[in-house]
Design a protein around this motif. Structure first.
Motif, mmCIF file in Angstrom:
data_model
loop_
_atom_site.group_PDB
_atom_site.id
_atom_site.type_symbol
_atom_site.label_atom_id
_atom_site.label_comp_id
_atom_site.label_asym_id
_atom_site.label_seq_id
_atom_site.Cartn_x
_atom_site.Cartn_y
_atom_site.Cartn_z
ATOM 1 N N LEU A 59 0.823 -1.206 0.000
ATOM 2 C CA LEU A 59 0.000 0.000 0.000
ATOM 3 C C LEU A 59 0.858 1.257 0.000
ATOM 4 O O LEU A 59 0.530 2.243 -0.676
ATOM 5 C CB LEU A 59 -0.945 -0.009 1.191
ATOM 6 C CG LEU A 59 -2.037 -1.085 1.168
ATOM 7 C CD1 LEU A 59 -2.864 -1.024 2.449
ATOM 8 C CD2 LEU A 59 -2.952 -0.929 -0.042
ATOM 9 N N ARG A 60 1.942 1.236 0.743
ATOM 10 C CA ARG A 60 2.839 2.401 0.730
ATOM 11 C C ARG A 60 3.451 2.600 -0.654
ATOM 12 O O ARG A 60 3.669 3.732 -1.086
ATOM 13 C CB ARG A 60 3.937 2.215 1.775
ATOM 14 C CG ARG A 60 3.460 2.396 3.209
ATOM 15 C CD ARG A 60 4.559 2.104 4.212
ATOM 16 N NE ARG A 60 4.124 2.378 5.576
ATOM 17 C CZ ARG A 60 4.746 1.948 6.672
ATOM 18 N NH1 ARG A 60 5.852 1.209 6.540
ATOM 19 N NH2 ARG A 60 4.295 2.245 7.870
ATOM 20 N N SER A 61 3.701 1.499 -1.342
ATOM 21 C CA SER A 61 4.383 1.593 -2.635
ATOM 22 C C SER A 61 3.530 2.257 -3.705
ATOM 23 O O SER A 61 4.073 2.708 -4.715
ATOM 24 C CB SER A 61 4.822 0.207 -3.102
ATOM 25 O OG SER A 61 3.726 -0.566 -3.573
ATOM 26 N N ILE A 62 2.215 2.296 -3.510
ATOM 27 C CA ILE A 62 1.375 2.924 -4.542
ATOM 28 C C ILE A 62 0.979 4.351 -4.169
ATOM 29 O O ILE A 62 0.099 4.934 -4.804
ATOM 30 C CB ILE A 62 0.120 2.082 -4.858
ATOM 31 C CG1 ILE A 62 -0.741 1.835 -3.611
ATOM 32 C CG2 ILE A 62 0.519 0.776 -5.519
ATOM 33 C CD1 ILE A 62 -2.071 1.166 -3.924
ATOM 34 N N GLY A 63 1.669 4.923 -3.208
ATOM 35 C CA GLY A 63 1.416 6.330 -2.887
ATOM 36 C C GLY A 63 1.650 7.251 -4.067
ATOM 37 O O GLY A 63 1.053 8.326 -4.157
ATOM 38 N N HIS A 64 2.513 6.832 -5.001
ATOM 39 C CA HIS A 64 2.794 7.653 -6.182
ATOM 40 C C HIS A 64 1.580 7.780 -7.093
ATOM 41 O O HIS A 64 1.548 8.658 -7.966
ATOM 42 C CB HIS A 64 3.975 7.073 -6.969
ATOM 43 C CG HIS A 64 3.730 5.730 -7.567
ATOM 44 N ND1 HIS A 64 3.403 5.551 -8.893
ATOM 45 C CD2 HIS A 64 3.750 4.479 -7.030
ATOM 46 C CE1 HIS A 64 3.240 4.265 -9.144
ATOM 47 N NE2 HIS A 64 3.444 3.576 -8.031
ATOM 48 N N LEU A 65 0.554 6.939 -6.902
ATOM 49 C CA LEU A 65 -0.662 7.024 -7.719
ATOM 50 C C LEU A 65 -1.701 7.974 -7.133
ATOM 51 O O LEU A 65 -2.718 8.233 -7.774
ATOM 52 C CB LEU A 65 -1.279 5.629 -7.875
ATOM 53 C CG LEU A 65 -0.470 4.607 -8.664
ATOM 54 C CD1 LEU A 65 -1.163 3.251 -8.641
ATOM 55 C CD2 LEU A 65 -0.270 5.075 -10.104
ATOM 56 N N ARG A 66 -1.451 8.472 -5.938
ATOM 57 C CA ARG A 66 -2.426 9.357 -5.304
ATOM 58 C C ARG A 66 -2.386 10.747 -5.944
ATOM 59 O O ARG A 66 -1.323 11.334 -6.119
ATOM 60 C CB ARG A 66 -2.154 9.467 -3.803
ATOM 61 C CG ARG A 66 -3.214 10.285 -3.059
ATOM 62 C CD ARG A 66 -2.955 10.295 -1.551
ATOM 63 N NE ARG A 66 -3.893 11.183 -0.877
ATOM 64 C CZ ARG A 66 -5.092 10.823 -0.437
ATOM 65 N NH1 ARG A 66 -5.491 9.567 -0.603
ATOM 66 N NH2 ARG A 66 -5.888 11.690 0.150
ATOM 67 N N ALA A 67 -3.560 11.259 -6.287
ATOM 68 C CA ALA A 67 -3.673 12.588 -6.893
ATOM 69 C C ALA A 67 -3.993 13.627 -5.812
ATOM 70 O O ALA A 67 -4.368 13.283 -4.680
ATOM 71 C CB ALA A 67 -4.758 12.592 -7.963
ATOM 72 N N GLU A 68 -3.887 14.882 -6.174
ATOM 73 C CA GLU A 68 -4.085 15.953 -5.200
ATOM 74 C C GLU A 68 -5.494 15.969 -4.625
ATOM 75 O O GLU A 68 -5.705 16.410 -3.494
ATOM 76 C CB GLU A 68 -3.773 17.311 -5.842
ATOM 77 C CG GLU A 68 -2.296 17.525 -6.139
ATOM 78 C CD GLU A 68 -2.016 18.914 -6.667
ATOM 79 O OE1 GLU A 68 -2.980 19.727 -6.759
ATOM 80 O OE2 GLU A 68 -0.854 19.203 -6.991
#
Length: 363
Positions: free
Chosen positions: A284-293
Motif C-alpha cells: 500500500l505504501r508503494s502505490i502512494g505515487h498514484l495518489r492525486a491531489e
C-alpha cells in the motif's frame, strides 16, 4: 467532505492520514450520482462489481446512507432473471451481456453493509435481490463446479470459466450463505454449489481458462478465501517476483511494465487475509505515487515511460485501497467478509478439509 472523525479506521501510517482518507472518501462520494450509482469516474460507465466495491468503501468510512443508495440502485435495475448487465452509462445498459461474478458480488456488499450497520430492514429488503442474483449465477454452473463467466445478450453461455471471477463468486456465495443462515432460511443447493466451486478452484486449475499472465489469477484464490494457510503462502511466493515491482506496486499483466492501484490494493488485502500484514502495508505504501491531489488514485502507471496511464482516477481503485486499509485497521465488517473465518464454506469433501484454508490448496 467526510469528517476525519468518521475515518479513524482508515488511518495507516505511511499510507493514509485521517484527512487524506476523508478526501478519498469525499472523492468517491462526489462521483456518486444522485440516483445512487457509482461510475468509474464522473461521466464514465458503471459495472455492477466495481459499483459494489465502491459502496463497500463508503460503508467502511461510515457513509452508510450513500452505500444503501448504491444498493437500491442495483435493486431497481435487476433483470427479471436476477442478473444485471455488464455495463451502464447514465443508468442505461451499454453492454447487455451478463457476467457471473458481476452479478454475484451484491451478496458480498449486502452482507458487508448489514455487518456495518446491523440494519435488519435493509437485509430483509435486499434479500430477494441477493437470492435472485445467486440463483442466476448458479444457473451458469458447469459440470465441474466452476461457473461460466458470461451469459451473452442472446442467452448463449460459453462453457468457459475464469479463475479470478470464480474466486470472487466463491466469496459471494459464502456471504450469501451467511445471510441465509442469519435469516434462518437454509439453502442446501447453494451449500453444494459453494463446496463444488471451492473444490474446482483449489484442485482443478485445468477447468479454467489460462489467464496466468494476469496478476488477479495469481492472488484471487487467496483474496476470495479459497486458499488460506500454507497453500496461500506457497501460491503468493510462487510468482511474487514476477508481479511485484519493488517501490511501485503490482503489475496488472505480464510482461507489460504497468503497475495498477486496484490490483496492488487487492493484493495487499489478500496478504492481510493470509496473515502477512507487514507486506500488505509495504504494498500500500508503494502505490502512494498514484495518489492525486484530490485524494483519488490514478488507475495505473507505465514505469518504462514514466507515465500515468490511463489518465483516469477510478472509484474502484480508491475503493480497493480504502477496503485494504479498513481491514488492516480492524474494521469488523470488512475483516469479516475478507478474512472469512466466520463465513460458511458450503459442503466440502475430505480432500478440501485436510489441505488448509476454506477449500483447500491449488496443486
Amino acid at each position: 467532505m467526510t469528517s476525519p472523525g468518521r475515518t479513524e479506521r482508515l488511518v495507516l501510517p505511511g499510507v493514509l492520514t485521517a484527512e487524506q482518507a476523508a478526501r478519498t472518501v469525499a472523492g468517491i462520494a462526489a462521483t456518486q450520482r444522485p440516483d445512487g450509482s457509482i461510475p468509474w469516474f464522473t461521466g464514465g460507465h458503471l459495472d455492477p462489481w466495481d459499483h459494489v466495491e465502491a459502496a463497500m468503501a463508503l460503508d467502511a468510512a461510515g457513509e452508510h446512507e450513500r452505500a444503501a443508495a448504491a444498493y437500491r440502485w442495483l435493486a431497481e435495475r435487476q433483470n427479471p432473471d436476477g442478473s444485471w448487465y455488464a455495463a451502464y452509462v447514465d443508468g442505461e445498459p451499454t453492454d447487455r451481456g451478463r457476467e457471473s461474478n458481476f452479478c454475484a458480488y451484491i451478496a458480498v456488499g449486502v452482507w458487508h453493509h448489514y455487518l456495518s450497520t446491523g440494519d435488519e430492514a435493509f437485509l430483509d429488503t435486499m434479500w430477494p435481490h441477493v437470492f435472485a442474483a445467486v440463483e442466476f449465477v448458479l444457473s451458469l454452473a458447469l459440470p465441474g463446479g466452476q461457473i461460466a463467466w458470461r451469459c451473452g445478450e442472446d442467452g448463449d453461455v460459453p462453457a468457459e470459466a475464469l479463475l479470478t471471477g470464480c474466486s470472487s463468486i466463491y466469496q459471494a456465495l459464502r456471504c450469501a450463505l451467511a445471510a441465509a443462515e442469519h435469516r434462518e432460511d437454509p439453502q442446501p443447493d447453494w451449500e453444494l454449489a459453494t463446496g463444488a466451486l471451492g473444490h474446482a478452484i483449489t484442485h482443478h486449475p485445468e477447468r479454467f481458462l489460462d489467464k496466468g499472465r494476469y496478476s488477479m489469477d495469481w492472488y484471487y484464490p487467496v483474496l476470495g478465501g479459497a486458499l488460506r494457510g500454507p497453500a496461500a503462502k506457497a501460491r503468493i511466493e510462487s510468482r511474487w517476483d514476477e508481479f511485484v515491482v519493488p517501490g511501485l506496486g503490482a503489475r496488472c499483466v505480464l510482461p507489460n511494465p504497468w503497475v495498477t492501484g486496484g490490483e496492488s490494493a487487492e493484493l495487499a488485502l489478500a496478504l492481510w487475509a493470509m496473515g502477512e500484514s507487514d507486506r500488505a502495508v509495504e504494498i500500500l505504501r508503494s502505490i502512494g505515487h498514484l495518489r492525486a491531489e484530490d485524494g483519488m488514485y490514478w488507475t495505473g502507471y507505465v514505469f518504462a515511460d514514466d507515465a500515468v496511464w490511463p489518465e483516469e482516477k477510478t472509484t474502484w481503485t480508491a475503493g480497493a485501497l480504502l477496503l485494504a486499509v479498513a481491514a488492516l485497521g480492524g474494521d469488523e465488517a470488512t475483516t469479516a467478509v475478507f478474512e472469512g473465518g466466520r463465513l460458511p464454506v458450503g459442503l466440502t469433501g475430505p480432500a478440501d478439509r485436510c489441505c488448509g484454508g476454506a477449500a483447500g490448496q491449488l496443486r
